[in-house]
Design a protein around this motif. Sequence first.
Motif, PDB file in Angstrom:
ATOM      1  N   VAL A 111       0.863  -1.179   0.000  1.00 19.86           N
ATOM      2  CA  VAL A 111       0.000   0.000   0.000  1.00 19.86           C
ATOM      3  C   VAL A 111       0.902   1.232   0.000  1.00 19.86           C
ATOM      4  CG1 VAL A 111      -1.778   1.257   1.262  1.00 19.86           C
ATOM      5  CG2 VAL A 111      -1.775  -1.241   1.277  1.00 19.86           C
ATOM      6  N   GLU A 112       0.739   2.081  -1.013  1.00 23.31           N
ATOM      7  CA  GLU A 112       1.546   3.297  -1.104  1.00 23.31           C
ATOM      8  C   GLU A 112       0.688   4.501  -0.756  1.00 23.31           C
ATOM      9  OE1 GLU A 112       3.531   3.653  -4.842  1.00 23.31           O
ATOM     10  OE2 GLU A 112       4.943   2.057  -4.359  1.00 23.31           O
ATOM     11  N   MET A 113       1.243   5.368   0.095  1.00 25.21           N
ATOM     12  CA  MET A 113       0.530   6.573   0.517  1.00 25.21           C
ATOM     13  C   MET A 113       1.457   7.766   0.361  1.00 25.21           C
ATOM     14  SD  MET A 113      -1.390   5.176   3.889  1.00 25.21           S
ATOM     15  CE  MET A 113      -2.700   6.370   3.803  1.00 25.21           C
ATOM     16  N   LYS A 114       0.994   8.774  -0.379  1.00 24.05           N
ATOM     17  CA  LYS A 114       1.779   9.991  -0.566  1.00 24.05           C
ATOM     18  C   LYS A 114       1.438  10.962   0.555  1.00 24.05           C
ATOM     19  CE  LYS A 114       3.042  13.426  -4.044  1.00 24.05           C
ATOM     20  NZ  LYS A 114       3.855  14.065  -3.097  1.00 24.05           N
ATOM     21  N   ALA A 115       2.471  11.509   1.173  1.00 22.63           N
ATOM     22  CA  ALA A 115       2.270  12.451   2.274  1.00 22.63           C
ATOM     23  C   ALA A 115       1.725  13.769   1.733  1.00 22.63           C
ATOM     24  CB  ALA A 115       3.581  12.692   3.005  1.00 22.63           C
ATOM     25  N   PRO A 116       0.808  14.405   2.460  1.00 17.57           N
ATOM     26  CA  PRO A 116       0.298  15.707   2.029  1.00 17.57           C
ATOM     27  C   PRO A 116       1.400  16.770   2.070  1.00 17.57           C
ATOM     28  CG  PRO A 116      -0.947  14.862   3.911  1.00 17.57           C
ATOM     29  CD  PRO A 116       0.173  13.926   3.664  1.00 17.57           C
ATOM     30  N   GLU A 117       1.136  17.880   1.431  1.00 15.82           N
ATOM     31  CA  GLU A 117       2.106  18.970   1.400  1.00 15.82           C
ATOM     32  C   GLU A 117       2.336  19.504   2.814  1.00 15.82           C
ATOM     33  OE1 GLU A 117       2.341  23.332  -0.641  1.00 15.82           O
ATOM     34  OE2 GLU A 117       1.343  21.739  -1.765  1.00 15.82           O
ATOM     35  N   GLY A 118       3.590  19.712   3.156  1.00 14.23           N
ATOM     36  CA  GLY A 118       3.929  20.229   4.477  1.00 14.23           C
ATOM     37  C   GLY A 118       4.133  19.152   5.528  1.00 14.23           C
ATOM     38  N   VAL A 119       4.041  17.895   5.132  1.00 17.07           N
ATOM     39  CA  VAL A 119       4.210  16.778   6.065  1.00 17.07           C
ATOM     40  C   VAL A 119       5.389  15.933   5.606  1.00 17.07           C
ATOM     41  CG1 VAL A 119       3.140  14.670   6.953  1.00 17.07           C
ATOM     42  CG2 VAL A 119       1.769  16.712   6.673  1.00 17.07           C
ATOM     43  N   THR A 120       6.255  15.566   6.549  1.00 18.13           N
ATOM     44  CA  THR A 120       7.365  14.674   6.226  1.00 18.13           C
ATOM     45  C   THR A 120       7.158  13.343   6.932  1.00 18.13           C
ATOM     46  OG1 THR A 120       8.676  15.540   8.051  1.00 18.13           O
ATOM     47  CG2 THR A 120       9.029  16.532   5.901  1.00 18.13           C
ATOM     48  N   VAL A 121       7.455  12.276   6.213  1.00 15.70           N
ATOM     49  CA  VAL A 121       7.307  10.925   6.748  1.00 15.70           C
ATOM     50  C   VAL A 121       8.681  10.277   6.769  1.00 15.70           C
ATOM     51  CG1 VAL A 121       6.214   8.689   6.420  1.00 15.70           C
ATOM     52  CG2 VAL A 121       5.004  10.745   5.778  1.00 15.70           C
ATOM     53  N   THR A 122       9.053   9.722   7.922  1.00 10.95           N
ATOM     54  CA  THR A 122      10.324   9.019   8.040  1.00 10.95           C
ATOM     55  C   THR A 122      10.094   7.689   8.737  1.00 10.95           C
ATOM     56  OG1 THR A 122      10.794  10.139  10.131  1.00 10.95           O
ATOM     57  CG2 THR A 122      11.727  11.120   8.147  1.00 10.95           C
ATOM     58  N   THR A 123      10.996   6.748   8.474  1.00 12.38           N
ATOM     59  CA  THR A 123      10.949   5.459   9.157  1.00 12.38           C
ATOM     60  C   THR A 123      12.299   5.238   9.819  1.00 12.38           C
ATOM     61  OG1 THR A 123      11.561   4.378   7.090  1.00 12.38           O
ATOM     62  CG2 THR A 123       9.233   4.393   7.642  1.00 12.38           C
ATOM     63  N   SER A 124      12.291   5.135  11.145  1.00 12.30           N
ATOM     64  CA  SER A 124      13.543   4.897  11.865  1.00 12.30           C
ATOM     65  C   SER A 124      13.918   3.418  11.824  1.00 12.30           C
ATOM     66  CB  SER A 124      13.427   5.385  13.306  1.00 12.30           C
ATOM     67  OG  SER A 124      12.347   4.759  13.945  1.00 12.30           O
ATOM     68  N   SER A 125      12.920   2.558  11.767  1.00 11.67           N
ATOM     69  CA  SER A 125      13.150   1.128  11.573  1.00 11.67           C
ATOM     70  C   SER A 125      12.032   0.623  10.667  1.00 11.67           C
ATOM     71  CB  SER A 125      13.154   0.393  12.917  1.00 11.67           C
ATOM     72  OG  SER A 125      11.856   0.356  13.460  1.00 11.67           O
ATOM     73  N   ALA A 126      12.028  -0.651  10.380  1.00  9.52           N
ATOM     74  CA  ALA A 126      11.020  -1.197   9.468  1.00  9.52           C
ATOM     75  C   ALA A 126       9.617  -1.167  10.068  1.00  9.52           C
ATOM     76  CB  ALA A 126      11.386  -2.623   9.081  1.00  9.52           C
ATOM     77  N   THR A 127       9.520  -1.012  11.387  1.00 11.23           N
ATOM     78  CA  THR A 127       8.204  -1.040  12.023  1.00 11.23           C
ATOM     79  C   THR A 127       7.826   0.270  12.710  1.00 11.23           C
ATOM     80  OG1 THR A 127       9.150  -1.961  14.036  1.00 11.23           O
ATOM     81  CG2 THR A 127       8.313  -3.524  12.412  1.00 11.23           C
ATOM     82  N   ASP A 128       8.637   1.298  12.591  1.00 10.44           N
ATOM     83  CA  ASP A 128       8.339   2.589  13.221  1.00 10.44           C
ATOM     84  C   ASP A 128       8.203   3.667  12.150  1.00 10.44           C
ATOM     85  OD1 ASP A 128       8.505   1.476  15.746  1.00 10.44           O
ATOM     86  OD2 ASP A 128      10.638   1.923  15.947  1.00 10.44           O
ATOM     87  N   VAL A 129       7.093   4.400  12.189  1.00  6.63           N
ATOM     88  CA  VAL A 129       6.830   5.476  11.236  1.00  6.63           C
ATOM     89  C   VAL A 129       6.642   6.765  12.026  1.00  6.63           C
ATOM     90  CG1 VAL A 129       5.273   6.323   9.445  1.00  6.63           C
ATOM     91  CG2 VAL A 129       5.686   3.877   9.660  1.00  6.63           C
ATOM     92  N   THR A 130       7.302   7.839  11.583  1.00  3.40           N
ATOM     93  CA  THR A 130       7.169   9.144  12.222  1.00  3.40           C
ATOM     94  C   THR A 130       6.634  10.139  11.204  1.00  3.40           C
ATOM     95  OG1 THR A 130       9.055   8.636  13.631  1.00  3.40           O
ATOM     96  CG2 THR A 130       8.384  10.930  13.509  1.00  3.40           C
ATOM     97  N   ILE A 131       5.598  10.874  11.607  1.00  6.67           N
ATOM     98  CA  ILE A 131       4.976  11.880  10.753  1.00  6.67           C
ATOM     99  C   ILE A 131       5.162  13.225  11.431  1.00  6.67           C
ATOM    100  CG2 ILE A 131       2.823  12.603   9.665  1.00  6.67           C
ATOM    101  CD1 ILE A 131       1.983   9.581  10.351  1.00  6.67           C
ATOM    102  N   GLU A 132       5.722  14.202  10.706  1.00  6.74           N
ATOM    103  CA  GLU A 132       5.975  15.523  11.280  1.00  6.74           C
ATOM    104  C   GLU A 132       5.469  16.610  10.345  1.00  6.74           C
ATOM    105  OE1 GLU A 132       9.898  15.590  13.814  1.00  6.74           O
ATOM    106  OE2 GLU A 132      10.289  14.633  11.871  1.00  6.74           O
TER     107      GLU A 132
END
Length: 176
Positions: A111-132
């Motif tokens: 499943v692919e999801m594009k982040a909205p404008e002004g939002v950054t998505v990072t993954t610190s590990s394969a099971t952790d997602v951070t949205i800022e």
Amino acid sequence: MSRIGLKVINVPESVTVTKNGNEITVKGPKGELTREFDPRIKFEQEDGVIRFSRSNENDKAIHGTMRANLANMIEGVVNGYKKELKLIGVGYRAVAKNNVLTLNVGYSHPVEMKAPEGVTVTTSSATDVTIEGISKQVVGQFAAEIRAVRSPEPYKGKGIRYADEVVRRKEGKTGK
């Protein structure tokens, strides 16, 4: 009487708040946010303090909402907002590349999801997602959309959940 609406908002030195008609723009060190506000609520700014007032008692709800929205905008341009998600399940993993989050969560396809404008998505590990991001509403909405891809189920606890979320587990069938 709306207690939230009557609270004053202290504006930090690094933030400028301007009103143009019904639009209020907040500029700060992390960026700029603009939002249209209800014309029934009056906006007063003096000496780094913002007050909202209403002329009609029927506008209690929108009074508190507008005050909370502006306070969230100021907080966002100063500190920003962050949501953390965890993927729980065998083989569940996430990869963020070019602000596109790819989730492998037990479906036959990623499943692919594009982040909205002004939002950054990072993954610190394969099971952790951070949205800022700087907008509380946009960050929270995108986090909720990611969680909805595979929300946590109560029997095995598998799924995508917020980092601080506690999933109540249920007992399975007892069998005969």
